[in-house]
Design an enzyme around this catalytic site. Sequence first.
Site, short mmCIF file in Angstrom:
data_model
loop_
_atom_site.label_atom_id
_atom_site.label_comp_id
_atom_site.label_asym_id
_atom_site.label_seq_id
_atom_site.Cartn_x
_atom_site.Cartn_y
_atom_site.Cartn_z
CB CYS A 104 50.42 39.74 -8.92
SG CYS A 104 49.02 39.02 -9.76
CG HIS A 203 49.51 37.75 -4.87
ND1 HIS A 203 49.44 39.29 -4.59
CD2 HIS A 203 49.13 37.67 -5.96
CE1 HIS A 203 48.92 39.83 -5.31
NE2 HIS A 203 48.61 38.99 -6.44
CD GLU A 205 51.66 39.52 -1.37
OE1 GLU A 205 50.62 40.09 -1.95
OE2 GLU A 205 52.50 39.07 -1.72
#
Length: 246
Positions: A104, A203, A205
């Site tokens: 990001c 993102h 993750e």
Amino acid sequence: MWQRRQDRPLIAVTTSARSGWRVFPLVAFSLWLAGGRGVRWGTGRSADIDGVDGLIIGGGDDISPDLYGMQLVTSARLDPERDALERRLVEAAIARGKPVLGICRGAQMLNVALGGTLDQDAYGTYTASKRVWTILPRKAVTVCPGTRLAEIAGPDAMRVNALHSQAVARLGDDLVVAAHDRGGMVQAVERRRDPFALGVQWHPEHLFYARRQRAIFAALVAAAAAGRRSHGQLSAVDTMLEKTTL
């Protein structure tokens, strides 16, 4: 065979001072699943690029336009100390042959550190791009054919999350567009030569349950392991991909 901790490539992860406590564990978990291990960096923390095998620039506040020669045209929450730290780290990582993953804000910082610029009001410019603000995978992204991202995560369109207002404008040195949304807004950039560098506007993750998103971290870890042995990073990523498809 379970990999010993000391054998896992060590990846530095920069985070916001405000939200790093909740973001870093997710990134570290994704790195562990990929065979690496993470260490948290940020303003006020030790940050020696020579002591790690790779670098992740994490998400967070907008990047100040001072870094790319423009004036602030929209209201934004800025973190100039973090800007300075991360720009220095990206430049040092590329200079020392360490692989970089930008997440990001980190994708934007990768672009800026390599001489590119940002669009501060991306959705005002790309009016056909659907504005999404969620950690859930509700934004459609087209992966560019022939890119390494297409090899890593597959060439099909993917659903990702989105928590950004800025986006890449002019590309930095040696970077190409690797993904975009339906309105043409850049959603990923990559470097086409060593050291490995990839920036994604979403993102991954938060999407650790998705194989295509885990593959992004696996590619970084493979590049970091190769770099530690002074081997070619992009070729190591290609070899990893070949093994996973056998």
